[in-house]
Design a protein around this motif. Structure first.
Motif, PDB file in Angstrom:
ATOM      1  N   UNK A  19       0.830  -1.205   0.000  1.00 44.21           N
ATOM      2  CA  UNK A  19       0.000   0.000   0.000  1.00 44.21           C
ATOM      3  C   UNK A  19       0.867   1.260   0.000  1.00 44.21           C
ATOM      4  N   UNK A  20       0.533   2.240  -0.835  1.00 43.05           N
ATOM      5  CA  UNK A  20       1.289   3.502  -0.852  1.00 43.05           C
ATOM      6  C   UNK A  20       1.265   4.169   0.529  1.00 43.05           C
ATOM      7  N   UNK A  21       2.415   4.641   0.969  1.00 44.16           N
ATOM      8  CA  UNK A  21       2.486   5.334   2.247  1.00 44.16           C
ATOM      9  C   UNK A  21       2.623   4.427   3.460  1.00 44.16           C
ATOM     10  N   UNK A  22       2.706   3.120   3.215  1.00 43.23           N
ATOM     11  CA  UNK A  22       2.832   2.188   4.342  1.00 43.23           C
ATOM     12  C   UNK A  22       4.215   2.296   4.979  1.00 43.23           C
ATOM     13  N   UNK A  23       4.245   2.247   6.297  1.00 47.61           N
ATOM     14  CA  UNK A  23       5.495   2.257   7.049  1.00 47.61           C
ATOM     15  C   UNK A  23       5.419   1.193   8.136  1.00 47.61           C
ATOM     16  N   UNK A  24       6.532   0.974   8.810  1.00 44.20           N
ATOM     17  CA  UNK A  24       6.525   0.043   9.926  1.00 44.20           C
ATOM     18  C   UNK A  24       5.670   0.597  11.061  1.00 44.20           C
ATOM     19  N   UNK A  25       5.744   1.903  11.272  1.00 44.14           N
ATOM     20  CA  UNK A  25       5.035   2.525  12.390  1.00 44.14           C
ATOM     21  C   UNK A  25       3.524   2.564  12.200  1.00 44.14           C
ATOM     22  N   UNK A  77      19.015   1.981   1.014  1.00 41.26           N
ATOM     23  CA  UNK A  77      17.937   1.064   0.647  1.00 41.26           C
ATOM     24  C   UNK A  77      16.925   1.019   1.781  1.00 41.26           C
ATOM     25  N   UNK A  78      15.643   1.090   1.445  1.00 41.71           N
ATOM     26  CA  UNK A  78      14.603   1.037   2.478  1.00 41.71           C
ATOM     27  C   UNK A  78      14.362  -0.415   2.884  1.00 41.71           C
ATOM     28  N   UNK A  79      14.787  -0.754   4.109  1.00 41.51           N
ATOM     29  CA  UNK A  79      14.629  -2.114   4.617  1.00 41.51           C
ATOM     30  C   UNK A  79      13.673  -2.177   5.803  1.00 41.51           C
ATOM     31  N   UNK A  80      12.927  -1.110   6.025  1.00 44.19           N
ATOM     32  CA  UNK A  80      12.059  -1.054   7.205  1.00 44.19           C
ATOM     33  C   UNK A  80      10.908  -2.044   7.134  1.00 44.19           C
ATOM     34  N   UNK A  81      10.482  -2.420   5.914  1.00 44.61           N
ATOM     35  CA  UNK A  81       9.410  -3.408   5.742  1.00 44.61           C
ATOM     36  C   UNK A  81       9.901  -4.629   4.958  1.00 44.61           C
ATOM     37  N   UNK A  82      11.209  -4.842   4.984  1.00 39.92           N
ATOM     38  CA  UNK A  82      11.809  -5.989   4.304  1.00 39.92           C
ATOM     39  C   UNK A  82      11.783  -7.175   5.265  1.00 39.92           C
ATOM     40  N   UNK A  83      11.032  -8.200   4.909  1.00 38.72           N
ATOM     41  CA  UNK A  83      10.859  -9.359   5.796  1.00 38.72           C
ATOM     42  C   UNK A  83      12.190 -10.014   6.149  1.00 38.72           C
ATOM     43  N   UNK A  84      13.125 -10.029   5.211  1.00 42.24           N
ATOM     44  CA  UNK A  84      14.427 -10.645   5.472  1.00 42.24           C
ATOM     45  C   UNK A  84      15.222  -9.883   6.524  1.00 42.24           C
TER      46      UNK A  84
END
Length: 224
Positions: A19-25, A77-84
């Motif tokens: 989803x656009x705009x999704x973040x971890x927070x 690199x944006x890894x905030x929502x990277x499952x790995x």
């Protein structure tokens, strides 16, 4: 510390990330709970760093590569929502920074050599009878990760590992008295400590036992 083989990524977490705009927070609580459960199952309900027992109410989601330095800003690199990049660690238990461990001590620091999903993680550490943890090859970078980044030789952790070490040595002495200290017995012990129980849990500090068992197996092999 042991190699972590990830469970399948939760579908609602994949949907949230898309989803656009999704973040971890801004992740919905239900999605975060499913994510946490998948990570806990992957790790056998032990902390990704210290191997202490954790659960859904006694853990926090850890970004292996920090959110501060891997958030897509300034060319990163944006890894905030990277499952790995996501794991679960033991919670902050309060007190001074000097007594904090794992993610609570790591904060925004980056590990130099430790890779939680590498098979090397199963053999890169050694454990002494006093509970001290260090690099199996005396690698300075790995020892830096252990002591400076994660603080894994904090006294409570050392004491807990020492208990496992002593209990196993006592069992070995019992085997010797009964003339049952052999490769077959040690292989059964190894399987016991490497495997998960019926609840899908690894034993706390399991790799301390694995290290000691393999050490004795090597000694027996050399005597033959």
């Amino acid at each position: 510390m042991r190699e972590i083989i990830k469970e399948k990524e939760p579908s609602d977490f994949i949907q949230h990330r898309a989803k656009p705009g999704s973040t971890f927070d801004n992740m919905p609580t239900s999605v975060k709970n499913n994510l946490r459960n998948a990570l806990l199952k992957s790790q056998g309900y032990i902390c990704c760093y210290c191997m202490k027992r954790i659960g859904d109410r006694t853990s926090k989601i850890e970004h292996f590569r920090s959110q501060m330095h891997n958030n897509g800003e300034n060319g990163s690199t944006d890894m905030t929502l990277d499952y790995s990049n996501l794991f679960v660690a033991c919670p902050d238990f309060g007190g001074k920074y000097e007594v904090q461990t794992c993610d609570s001590h790591k904060k925004e620091l980056e590990l130099r050599k430790i890779n939680l999903t590498s098979k090397l993680c199963n053999s890169m550490f050694k454990y002494a009878g006093n509970g001290n943890m260090s690099s199996a090859t005396d690698d300075e970078d790995i020892n830096y990760d252990i002591d400076k980044v994660l603080n894994l030789n904090q006294q409570t952790l050392k004491d807990n590992r020492k208990v496992i070490y002593q209990q196993l040595n006592d069992r070995f002495k019992s085997y010797s008295k009964n003339n049952n200290f052999n490769q077959g017995t040690l292989r059964k012990e190894l399987s016991h400590w490497l495997g998960k129980d019926k609840q899908g849990q690894y034993k706390e500090y399991c790799m301390v036992a694995v290290y000691l068992i393999k050490k004795h197996m090597d000694k027996l092999s050399k005597k033959q």
